[in-house]
Design an enzyme around this catalytic site. Structure first.
Site, PDB file in Angstrom:
ATOM      1  N   PRO A 187      31.106  92.674  92.399  1.00 31.54           N
ATOM      2  CG  PRO A 187      29.295  92.490  90.965  1.00 31.54           C
ATOM      3  CD  PRO A 187      29.648  92.562  92.413  1.00 31.54           C
ATOM      4  CG  ASN A 188      32.911  93.659  87.027  1.00 32.36           C
ATOM      5  OD1 ASN A 188      33.495  92.766  86.418  1.00 32.36           O
ATOM      6  ND2 ASN A 188      31.612  93.832  86.940  1.00 32.36           N
ATOM      7  NE  ARG A 206      34.390  98.203  86.761  1.00 36.09           N
ATOM      8  CZ  ARG A 206      33.406  98.245  87.652  1.00 36.09           C
ATOM      9  NH1 ARG A 206      33.673  98.167  88.938  1.00 36.09           N
ATOM     10  NH2 ARG A 206      32.165  98.355  87.255  1.00 36.09           N
ATOM     11  CE1 TYR A 263      32.989 102.585  89.347  1.00 35.25           C
ATOM     12  CE2 TYR A 263      33.771 101.713  87.247  1.00 35.25           C
ATOM     13  CZ  TYR A 263      32.733 102.004  88.104  1.00 35.25           C
ATOM     14  OH  TYR A 263      31.428 101.741  87.748  1.00 35.25           O
ATOM     15  CG  ASN A 274      31.560  99.477  96.050  1.00 32.78           C
ATOM     16  OD1 ASN A 274      30.475  99.320  95.477  1.00 32.78           O
ATOM     17  ND2 ASN A 274      32.559 100.161  95.521  1.00 32.78           N
ATOM     18  CB  ALA A 329      26.705  95.619  88.983  1.00 38.24           C
ATOM     19  CG  HIS A 380      22.689  99.784  90.688  1.00 37.77           C
ATOM     20  ND1 HIS A 380      22.646 100.931  91.440  1.00 37.77           N
ATOM     21  CD2 HIS A 380      23.975  99.683  90.241  1.00 37.77           C
ATOM     22  CE1 HIS A 380      23.858 101.506  91.429  1.00 37.77           C
ATOM     23  NE2 HIS A 380      24.667 100.764  90.708  1.00 37.77           N
ATOM     24  CG  ASP A 397      15.825  90.126 101.878  1.00 40.83           C
ATOM     25  OD1 ASP A 397      15.395  91.270 102.107  1.00 40.83           O
ATOM     26  OD2 ASP A 397      15.202  89.284 101.205  1.00 40.83           O
ATOM     27  CD  GLU A 423      24.543 101.923  99.212  1.00 37.06           C
ATOM     28  OE1 GLU A 423      23.613 102.061 100.048  1.00 37.06           O
ATOM     29  OE2 GLU A 423      24.360 102.009  97.988  1.00 37.06           O
ATOM     30  CG  HIS A 459      28.247 103.299  95.571  1.00 36.85           C
ATOM     31  ND1 HIS A 459      28.130 102.035  95.052  1.00 36.85           N
ATOM     32  CD2 HIS A 459      27.190 103.474  96.397  1.00 36.85           C
ATOM     33  CE1 HIS A 459      27.040 101.469  95.532  1.00 36.85           C
ATOM     34  NE2 HIS A 459      26.453 102.315  96.354  1.00 36.85           N
ATOM     35  CB  SER A 486      31.523 106.437  90.447  1.00 41.39           C
ATOM     36  OG  SER A 486      30.482 105.473  90.547  1.00 41.39           O
ATOM     37  NE  ARG A 517      29.107 105.920  86.611  1.00 38.27           N
ATOM     38  CZ  ARG A 517      29.609 104.698  86.772  1.00 38.27           C
ATOM     39  NH1 ARG A 517      29.844 104.236  87.999  1.00 38.27           N
ATOM     40  NH2 ARG A 517      29.883 103.953  85.732  1.00 38.27           N
ATOM     41  NE  ARG A 561      26.640 103.105  86.207  1.00 41.60           N
ATOM     42  CZ  ARG A 561      27.159 101.889  85.997  1.00 41.60           C
ATOM     43  NH1 ARG A 561      27.269 101.027  86.985  1.00 41.60           N
ATOM     44  NH2 ARG A 561      27.567 101.530  84.794  1.00 41.60           N
TER      45      ARG A 561
HETATM   46  C1  DQA Z   1      30.163 101.264  92.001  1.00 43.20           C
HETATM   47  C2  DQA Z   1      29.027 101.896  91.198  1.00 43.20           C
HETATM   48  C3  DQA Z   1      28.154 100.818  90.551  1.00 43.20           C
HETATM   49  O1  DQA Z   1      27.097 101.417  89.811  1.00 43.20           O
HETATM   50  C4  DQA Z   1      28.986  99.983  89.605  1.00 43.20           C
HETATM   51  O2  DQA Z   1      28.205  98.932  89.076  1.00 43.20           O
HETATM   52  C5  DQA Z   1      30.233  99.458  90.231  1.00 43.20           C
HETATM   53  C6  DQA Z   1      30.973 100.296  91.159  1.00 43.20           C
HETATM   54  C7  DQA Z   1      31.131 102.336  92.530  1.00 43.20           C
HETATM   55  O3  DQA Z   1      31.920 101.994  93.415  1.00 43.20           O
HETATM   56  O4  DQA Z   1      31.130 103.477  92.068  1.00 43.20           O
HETATM   57  O5  DQA Z   1      30.704  98.380  89.885  1.00 43.20           O
HETATM   58  O6  DQA Z   1      29.608 100.599  93.109  1.00 43.20           O
END
Ligand code: DQA
Length: 150
Positions: free
Chosen positions: A12-13, A20, A25, A76, A79, A82, A89, A100, A102, A104, A109, A113
């Site tokens: 998401p996002n 954003r 990011y 990635n 959110a 977490h 699963d 995985e 990220h 950031s 942070r 997170r």
């Molecule tokens: C994220 C880190 C997550 O905590 C956050 O909710 C994101 C982006 C990152 O790419 O740094 O949406 O996964």
């Protein structure tokens, strides 16, 4: 011969990347990242498929759809990293390597997170390298799926 396919899944996002919170990011959009992954994938002999969803169930469906099709998953989960046992699963039912990513450094942070459900399944975790993290993940994925030389 067909190139191994790597699915690059985004939560998401991440569709808002570029606009954003660029201080956290970065300025690259998800389309920029997809383009760079396609180019590097070509150099590494991999085909990349990048997908994004704001919905947990849709991400679970994408992971399930990768079974038997993708040689590896780079994810990635944003959110859902977490919070989501469902994504953990689904990844556990995937037979290939999982990396995985990220953008950031989630450990630098807020406390919430710092815990990732997905890390319990991931073969590698890359955090804090910005968009370059996806490219580092692709390099490592190429090593992980390379046929053994023995
Ligand atoms: C994220 C880190 C997550 O905590 C956050 O909710 C994101 C982006 C990152 O790419 O740094 O949406 O996964």
């Amino acid at each position: 011969m067909a190139r191994p396919v790597i699915h690059i899944l985004n939560g998401p996002n991440l569709n808002l990347l570029g606009s954003r919170e660029p201080g956290i990011y970065g300025h690259q959009t998800l389309d920029d990242i997809a383009r760079d992954c396609t180019a590097l994938g070509g150099d590494l002999g991999l085909e990349t498929v990048l997908q994004q969803s704001n919905h947990e169930g849709a991400l679970v469906d994408m992971i399930q759809a990768a079974r038997g099709l993708a040689a590896g998953i780079i994810i990635n989960p944003a959110a859902y990293t977490h919070t989501s046992v469902a994504i953990l699963d689904a990844l556990s039912a995937f037979e290939g390597p999982v990396i995985e990513v990220h953008l950031s450094n989630i450990h630098k942070r807020e406390n919430f997170r710092r815990h990732s459900y997905v890390s319990a399944r991931a073969d590698a975790v890359i955090a804090g390298c910005g968009a370059q993290g996806y490219l580092l993940a692709l390099h490592h994925m190429a090593d992980l799926i390379a046929p053994s030389s023995t």
